[in-house]
Design a protein around this motif. Structure first.
Motif, PDB file in Angstrom:
ATOM      1  N   VAL A 166      19.010  74.225  38.580  1.00 36.27           N
ATOM      2  CA  VAL A 166      18.738  73.061  39.411  1.00 36.27           C
ATOM      3  C   VAL A 166      17.328  72.538  39.146  1.00 36.27           C
ATOM      4  CG1 VAL A 166      18.407  72.313  41.814  1.00 36.27           C
ATOM      5  CG2 VAL A 166      20.402  73.680  41.190  1.00 36.27           C
ATOM      6  N   LEU A 167      16.356  73.420  38.985  1.00 32.94           N
ATOM      7  CA  LEU A 167      14.985  73.017  38.681  1.00 32.94           C
ATOM      8  C   LEU A 167      14.928  72.242  37.368  1.00 32.94           C
ATOM      9  CD1 LEU A 167      11.918  73.158  39.285  1.00 32.94           C
ATOM     10  CD2 LEU A 167      11.896  75.268  37.941  1.00 32.94           C
ATOM     11  N   VAL A 168      15.608  72.732  36.348  1.00 32.82           N
ATOM     12  CA  VAL A 168      15.616  72.044  35.053  1.00 32.82           C
ATOM     13  C   VAL A 168      16.255  70.670  35.183  1.00 32.82           C
ATOM     14  CG1 VAL A 168      16.617  72.113  32.736  1.00 32.82           C
ATOM     15  CG2 VAL A 168      15.508  74.143  33.678  1.00 32.82           C
ATOM     16  N   LEU A 169      17.349  70.592  35.927  1.00 33.44           N
ATOM     17  CA  LEU A 169      18.011  69.295  36.115  1.00 33.44           C
ATOM     18  C   LEU A 169      17.118  68.316  36.874  1.00 33.44           C
ATOM     19  CD1 LEU A 169      21.668  70.381  36.936  1.00 33.44           C
ATOM     20  CD2 LEU A 169      20.828  69.314  34.851  1.00 33.44           C
ATOM     21  N   VAL A 170      16.468  68.772  37.914  1.00 32.24           N
ATOM     22  CA  VAL A 170      15.578  67.904  38.691  1.00 32.24           C
ATOM     23  C   VAL A 170      14.414  67.439  37.826  1.00 32.24           C
ATOM     24  CG1 VAL A 170      13.943  67.876  40.623  1.00 32.24           C
ATOM     25  CG2 VAL A 170      16.236  68.797  40.944  1.00 32.24           C
ATOM     26  N   LEU A 171      13.835  68.339  37.057  1.00 37.72           N
ATOM     27  CA  LEU A 171      12.743  67.951  36.165  1.00 37.72           C
ATOM     28  C   LEU A 171      13.223  66.978  35.088  1.00 37.72           C
ATOM     29  CD1 LEU A 171      10.774  71.291  35.687  1.00 37.72           C
ATOM     30  CD2 LEU A 171      10.086  69.264  36.966  1.00 37.72           C
ATOM     31  N   ALA A 172      14.440  67.184  34.590  1.00 36.34           N
ATOM     32  CA  ALA A 172      14.972  66.280  33.565  1.00 36.34           C
ATOM     33  C   ALA A 172      15.200  64.882  34.127  1.00 36.34           C
ATOM     34  CB  ALA A 172      16.280  66.840  33.013  1.00 36.34           C
ATOM     35  N   ILE A 173      15.489  64.786  35.399  1.00 43.91           N
ATOM     36  CA  ILE A 173      15.717  63.471  36.001  1.00 43.91           C
ATOM     37  C   ILE A 173      14.390  62.811  36.396  1.00 43.91           C
ATOM     38  CG2 ILE A 173      16.667  62.297  38.037  1.00 43.91           C
ATOM     39  CD1 ILE A 173      18.967  64.368  37.924  1.00 43.91           C
ATOM     40  N   TYR A 174      13.507  63.559  37.047  1.00 46.32           N
ATOM     41  CA  TYR A 174      12.295  62.950  37.599  1.00 46.32           C
ATOM     42  C   TYR A 174      11.124  62.880  36.627  1.00 46.32           C
ATOM     43  CZ  TYR A 174      14.311  62.737  42.222  1.00 46.32           C
ATOM     44  OH  TYR A 174      15.104  62.424  43.295  1.00 46.32           O
ATOM     45  N   ILE A 177      10.822  59.518  34.997  1.00 42.99           N
ATOM     46  CA  ILE A 177      10.413  58.499  35.979  1.00 42.99           C
ATOM     47  C   ILE A 177       8.929  58.588  36.225  1.00 42.99           C
ATOM     48  CG2 ILE A 177      10.650  57.825  38.415  1.00 42.99           C
ATOM     49  CD1 ILE A 177      13.589  58.765  38.244  1.00 42.99           C
ATOM     50  N   PHE A 178       8.395  59.799  36.332  1.00 43.04           N
ATOM     51  CA  PHE A 178       6.958  59.951  36.546  1.00 43.04           C
ATOM     52  C   PHE A 178       6.150  59.459  35.347  1.00 43.04           C
ATOM     53  CE2 PHE A 178       8.029  63.622  39.564  1.00 43.04           C
ATOM     54  CZ  PHE A 178       8.023  62.777  40.664  1.00 43.04           C
ATOM     55  N   THR A 179       6.608  59.727  34.142  1.00 44.68           N
ATOM     56  CA  THR A 179       5.865  59.265  32.942  1.00 44.68           C
ATOM     57  C   THR A 179       5.910  57.745  32.833  1.00 44.68           C
ATOM     58  OG1 THR A 179       7.839  59.972  31.721  1.00 44.68           O
ATOM     59  CG2 THR A 179       5.840  61.244  31.385  1.00 44.68           C
ATOM     60  N   VAL A 180       7.027  57.136  33.176  1.00 41.60           N
ATOM     61  CA  VAL A 180       7.111  55.681  33.148  1.00 41.60           C
ATOM     62  C   VAL A 180       6.203  55.070  34.209  1.00 41.60           C
ATOM     63  CG1 VAL A 180       8.659  53.709  33.608  1.00 41.60           C
ATOM     64  CG2 VAL A 180       9.401  55.577  32.149  1.00 41.60           C
ATOM     65  N   SER A 181       6.168  55.670  35.382  1.00 38.93           N
ATOM     66  CA  SER A 181       5.296  55.139  36.451  1.00 38.93           C
ATOM     67  C   SER A 181       3.821  55.321  36.100  1.00 38.93           C
ATOM     68  CB  SER A 181       5.617  55.799  37.782  1.00 38.93           C
ATOM     69  OG  SER A 181       5.244  57.165  37.760  1.00 38.93           O
TER      70      SER A 181
END
Length: 185
Positions: A166-174, A177-181
């Motif tokens: 779950v941690l890997v999936l959450v990091l893969a999703i967010y 988004i953080f790098t784009v922001s």
């Protein structure tokens, strides 16, 4: 060209087919059954379960009026492990030569001392089928308790593994988004 492209299929299928063919040979089956009995946790469970099945079936046969040597001949195959089958057949041969049941089982290293003592008590008291039933019940409970303990110890490991996924999936999703922001600022 086909073998160059799909060599990994042969690398996976080859050993599996080899192991299956080795298991089907008499020597291979005996070696694998002996190796299984030496496994740290599973070997003890398999040995105890095989002995429980042997004792339970031997008890049923003796209650039915079958002679001890015939009953041992038939029930030895029920254990499911070739090493235990061989040891029970050797014990049967010693019984045929005139030894007592407990003494013939005592000469084999595959049979635990508890079984030997209980069979000796049952032999002397004339209640061997009842004693064999109790031994079978005891070993079935041992196996059940070991499995319950192992599964309860396995649960935290599974929870940690799922948490990591779950941690890997959450990091893969967010993370994207953080790098784009960060780049937008």
């Amino acid at each position: 060209m086909l073998f160059r492209s799909y060599w990994f299929v042969g690398a996976i299928v080859g050993p599996v087919v080899g192991a299956i063919l080795y298991r089907r040979s008499p020597k291979g089956r005996r070696n694998l059954d002996a190796a299984v009995l030496k496994l740290p946790f599973f070997g003890v469970c398999i040995r105890e379960f095989a002995l429980a099945r042997f004792c339970r079936n031997l008890s049923i046969m003796l209650r039915g009026g079958v002679g001890i040597t015939t009953a041992m001949d038939i029930t030895s195959a029920v254990s499911g492990n070739l090493v235990i089958v061989e040891s029970m057949l050797q014990a049967k041969e010693r019984i045929l030569s005139g030894e007592r049941i407990a003494a013939s089982l005592a000469k084999d290293k595959e049979v635990p001392k508890l079984v030997i003592r209980m069979v000796g008590v049952g032999e002397e008291s004339g209640r061997l089928p009842e004693v064999l039933d109790k031994v079978a019940t005891l070993y079935e409970e041992y196996v059940e308790n070991r499995i319950v303990t192992a599964t309860s110890m396995f649960e935290p490991v599974v929870i940690c593994l799922f948490g990591g996924v779950v941690l890997v999936l959450v990091l893969a999703i967010y993370l994207p988004i953080f790098t784009v922001s960060q780049g937008v600022k």
